[in-house]
Structures are given as C-alpha cells and as structure tokens.
Design a protein around this motif. Structure first.
Motif, mmCIF file in Angstrom:
data_model
loop_
_atom_site.group_PDB
_atom_site.id
_atom_site.type_symbol
_atom_site.label_atom_id
_atom_site.label_comp_id
_atom_site.label_asym_id
_atom_site.label_seq_id
_atom_site.Cartn_x
_atom_site.Cartn_y
_atom_site.Cartn_z
ATOM 1 N N CYS A 166 0.834 -1.202 0.000
ATOM 2 C CA CYS A 166 0.000 0.000 0.000
ATOM 3 C C CYS A 166 0.869 1.254 0.000
ATOM 4 O O CYS A 166 1.758 1.396 0.824
ATOM 5 C CB CYS A 166 -0.908 -0.011 1.221
ATOM 6 N N CYS A 222 -7.416 5.806 2.885
ATOM 7 C CA CYS A 222 -7.254 4.865 1.764
ATOM 8 C C CYS A 222 -7.515 5.585 0.438
ATOM 9 O O CYS A 222 -8.442 6.375 0.310
ATOM 10 C CB CYS A 222 -8.222 3.706 1.932
ATOM 11 N N CYS A 254 -3.685 -3.003 -3.214
ATOM 12 C CA CYS A 254 -3.766 -4.123 -2.272
ATOM 13 C C CYS A 254 -4.499 -5.315 -2.892
ATOM 14 O O CYS A 254 -4.035 -6.447 -2.794
ATOM 15 C CB CYS A 254 -4.451 -3.677 -0.991
#
Ligand code: SF4
Ligand code: SF4
Lengths: 145, 383
Positions: B26, B61, B67
C-alpha cells in the motif's frame, strides 16, 4: 421560517447570509444597530475573522443549505486588519463567481462589499438594496427543494 | 444485517489470511505506519467490529486497489472501505475535504434536479457538437475544475474537453454534449455518500436516454469506471456502450493522419480507474505509439503496478499524498522522457499541484499532458 407557503413573489421572504469580517463590517453592522438605522431584517450575519477566510465553499454551502443570496463583506482596501486579507477575499470571490455562473445561478445572488466600522448607514443601505435585488430574482432553484 | 457484516460480505474480507501483502504494497502504508489495511480488516473481522467507523484512518485509503492486486484471497479492501465510509458518514463522521470542501458541495448542488447549469459555454464555435445523436461525449466535471484550479495551478482542464471534441470531429463525429450533464458521482460514492450519488446518477441516466445516444465516450478514467460499471446496476434501461477515449481512438487508428509531435519521448501514467479497475492498459499505449516518432518509455512501476497519483475523491490530501506524488514524478523523470502523459484529468491536477511547490527539486519536475491534448496536437489538420 414558514417560507415554503409564501413562495409567491410579493410574500417571498428571502434568506440571505452575510459573512462579515470581525474588524470592519461586523462592527459596521453594530454601528447600524447603535444608530437605530431601520433596514430589512431578512439576513443572517456570520462573523468571520477576515473576509479573506471566506472560501468559495462557504458561499456555495450557504446556497446548498437554502440561501437565496450571499454577501461577503470586509474592510476597505488598505484597512484590512491583516493587511492583505481583503485582496485574498477578491481572489476567492472571483472563483466563487465563476462557480456560481457554471452552476447556472444568477451572479446577482452574490455580492462583495467593503464596509467600515463607521459605515452603519451604508450597511443598512447595502442590505436593503440586496434584499430588493434578491426579491426580484426570487427563490434560488436549489432552495426550492 | 449489520453494516460491518455487509462490508465483510461484499469485500470477501472473511477470506483474509492475515498475510499482510496489502500493507506491504500500500502506498499510504509506506509513508504512514499507522495505516494498515491488514490491521483494519483484521480488527473488523475478529475484534471490536463497530469501532471501525471511529477509525480516522478509513479516510486515508486511496481506493487505488494496489492491495487487491496483490491479495492472494481476492479481498477487495477498497470495496470494504467504501461500505464502512457509508456507515461512518451516516453516523456523522466526516473526511477532511480538500479545497475547503468546495468540490463536494458542487457535486451535491448538482444532485438537485432544479439546477440549470451553464456548463457548455467553453466549447469554441469551430468545434461541432449536436443535441441528439448516437455518440455522446460525457464531459464530467472539467468546467468546475477549470473554475477551481486554473487560477492557482498550471492546469487547463477544458483543453481536455476541446481536444476530445476535436478528435471526435476529426473522425466525422459530432458528439452530443448534454447542456445539463451532472457529475458522474464517483467521488461522492467513494466517500460513502450513496444518497447523493444515486440522485446524480438518476438525472444522468434520464438525460442520456433522452439524447438517444447508444455510445458514450469520456476522457475521464473515473467517469468511465462509474458509467460502465455502476450505472447499469442502477437502471436496467441503461444499455449504452461506454468507451474511454483511448479505446475509442484505438479502434479507429487508421483514420488518423499525423504530423511530427512536439514531444517524442513520453511516459504514461496508468490511472487506477482505467488500469487496475478495468484492465485498460494496452489501448492508451497503442494510441501513443501510433503517433510517428513517439517513443514510449515505461516507468519502473507501470501497468498493474503503477503508483497512484496520491489522492482520492478530493479528501485527506496530506503529506503522504505529496510524498507519493513526488515519488511518482521522480519515476517519470527517470525515464528521461520529456513528457508524462495522463489519461485522467485528476491525475494531471494532482501531479501538477505537487509541482506547484517552489521548493520541489528539478528531479521531480516534468512536463505533464493529457492523452487527448497530446494526441489532438499531433494530428495533421484537414485530413
Ligand atoms: S486501496 Fe490503495 S491506498 Fe487503499 S489500502 Fe489498498 S493499496 Fe492502500
Ligand atoms: S493481502 Fe489479502 S489476505 Fe493478505 S492480509 Fe491483506 S486482505 Fe488479508
């Protein structure tokens, strides 16, 4: 306010938001009160520390939440408590105007004003003029819902 | 069903093996050690389930799907986060809206059916458009981005619109442009505002239907993703074919005549909505390399490994976003290419905003152009 039922134009009570800076315009509104100036009551005043703080979103949010018109008011050029705040207000206002135009609202629904702490009479005049102007334009299409 | 159960079910989070590949890849986790998709999933599945909405990190996010690209169990963390955000928003939690929240407000205003916008005034007379027809060009929020950004950073979002119409005109197509088109709603959906998203979608779907179009072309990766994948689930009648401009050009490459382009060595940024979301990797590359003399040099991270432009839905743009953007810009500079091509107006805005920093060093500065602008400027006129 029971404005929903009063949408016919003569009974139309506009909702107007005034962003007034702490140092000049808000004091100008105070001075209008102290001098017992009679003027239209159809506005809600929000005090901000500086007119330069009034981001375009403040104005748009007011419209989203049902305002029919918005005034942004600060100190005259050269008088800003923070020296350049009102120049920033001009930049912000230009952006706001562009957005209001693209959104299809009338540009007359927003107004930028410089009102000093001594100009109580003028504060009343500006509000009266603006209320008349908004009455002519009628309810904002976004507020109608 | 409890919101968290819905979120777990929709994202298949119950398959999570706790392997940590998501966190390891990430881009946010690399700069913010507090943020870990593995940990968020883990806590939601095993422990204090209802606490997830109180976690401020859910707004960080990027929904870039890096991911999910790596997850061995096919967990869609971005889907999970969107479901959680929905509940968080219902409970009165808010993200940190960038740009004073003005973009969100504009989108919500557009959700009002009474609005009559003036959003087509930028179209020059020499470009041909029509009111009804088969091919519709979905412009997206470009006029608003122009209002908001063009004074502060070096972007001209409307050039993308003009170039797109120019390309379509070149093919003999006079695209329908909706006078009162609304935002596709992608950014509201991503922050969990389903209610306003659906209002926007409903207006758009009926406007598109009225126009009689059976084909939609868009030059925005985000609009493409939403129109193609989400709108059909909202209305059975929405059966139009949706193209990203790069796909549309790619089909008709033979019809174009080129002149020598201004920049010869280019590199390309895969927008996540086009790449990882929809697997559109080859078409933009084909389009670029079809222009004579253009050499495409890939960045170290490309295609499904492409680094995100650092921000999502105009929220939580912070130091981490900047770090990601600068890292990506450096990768672009390292290709020795003279121009970075983007295929999403937002990528362009975000990168150019990062470059607006006068302290940024030379190794992080590159010329950035939208694919449509670059392509249109390489066309030989009057062919
Ligand atoms: S979607 Fe992107 S930003 Fe969000 S957790 Fe996955 S990799 Fe990180
Ligand atoms: S990569 Fe997938 S399986 Fe591994 S921890 Fe992340 S969500 Fe769970």
């Amino acid at each position: 306010m029971a404005d929903k039922k009063q949408s016919s134009n003569d009974k139309f009570i506009p909702k107007i938001v005034v962003f007034a800076c702490n140092w000049c315009s808000y004091a100008g509104a105070d001075s209008a009160g102290i001098n017992r100036i009679q003027y239209s009551p159809y506005f809600r005043i929000i005090r901000v520390m500086c007119s330069g703080r009034v981001h375009p979103n403040f104005v748009l949010k007011a419209f989203l939440d049902g305002a029919d018109g918005v005034i942004v008011s600060g100190c005259h050029f050269g008088d800003c408590h923070y020296i350049f705040g009102n120049y920033r207000a001009v930049d912000n206002f230009e952006k706001t105007k562009a957005l209001i135009h693209t959104l299809g609202l009338e540009e007359e629904r927003i107004r930028l004003e410089w009102i000093s702490a001594a100009e109580g009479v003028r504060f009343g005049q500006v509000i009266n003029e603006f209320v008349d102007q908004i009455k002519k334009l009628g309810r904002s299409p976004i507020a109608e819902n | 069903m409890n919101y968290i159960d819905v979120a777990i079910k929709n994202s298949k989070a119950y398959f999570c093996l706790d392997c940590g590949k998501c966190t390891a890849n990430c881009p946010i986790s690399q700069y913010n050690e507090e943020f870990s998709p593995r940990k968020i999933i883990n806590q939601a599945v095993l422990y204090n389930q209802n606490q997830v909405i109180n976690n401020e990190l859910i707004w960080s996010c990027l929904t870039c799907q890096m991911c999910s690209e790596r997850c061995p169990s096919d967990v869609s963390f971005s889907q999970f986060i969107i479901d959680v955000r929905k509940e968080a928003l219902n409970k009165g939690k808010l993200p940190q809206c960038s740009h004073g929240g003005v973009i969100q407000t504009v989108m919500k205003m557009m959700a009002n059916p009474n609005l009559k916008q003036k959003r087509t005034e930028w179209i020059p007379k020499k470009l041909k458009t029509s009111k009804k027809g088969d091919v519709l060009y979905f412009v997206g929020c470009l006029p608003y981005y122009d209002n908001i950004f063009s004074k502060d950073i070096d972007v001209e979002p409307l050039e993308i619109g003009k170039s797109t119409i120019e390309i379509l005109n070149y093919l003999g197509i006079e695209p329908v442009i909706l006078e009162d088109e609304r935002c596709c709603g992608a950014d509201l959906l991503t922050i969990g505002d389903k209610e306003n998203f659906e209002k926007l979608a409903k207006i758009n779907i009926s406007l598109i239907k009225e126009s009689g179009a059976s084909t939609i072309v868009t030059a925005c990766a985000e609009c493409y993703n939403i129109l193609k994948n989400i709108y059909p689930s909202l209305s059975k009648e929405f059966k139009v074919k949706v193209w990203h401009i790069s796909q549309f050009i790619n089909e008709k490459l033979d019809s174009f005549k080129f002149k020598s382009p201004s920049d010869k060595k280019v590199t390309y940024q895969d927008p996540c909505r086009l790449g990882r979301y929809n697997g559109v990797y080859d078409e933009p590359r084909n389009v670029l390399t079809a222009i004579p003399d253009v050499e495409l040099v890939e960045m170290v991270k490309n295609r499904n490994n492409a680094l995100c432009c650092g921000t999502n839905s105009w929220i939580n743009c912070d130091a981490n976003s900047k770090q990601i953007q600068v890292r990506r810009l450096k990768q672009a500079v390292n290709t020795d290419g003279s121009v970075l091509i983007t295929a999403c107006p937002k990528c362009e805005i975000h990168f150019k905003c990062a470059m607006n920093d006068e302290n940024l060093d030379k190794n992080s500065r590159i010329n950035i152009k939208d694919l449509t602008v670059f392509f249109a400027s390489s066309l030989k006129s009057g062919a």
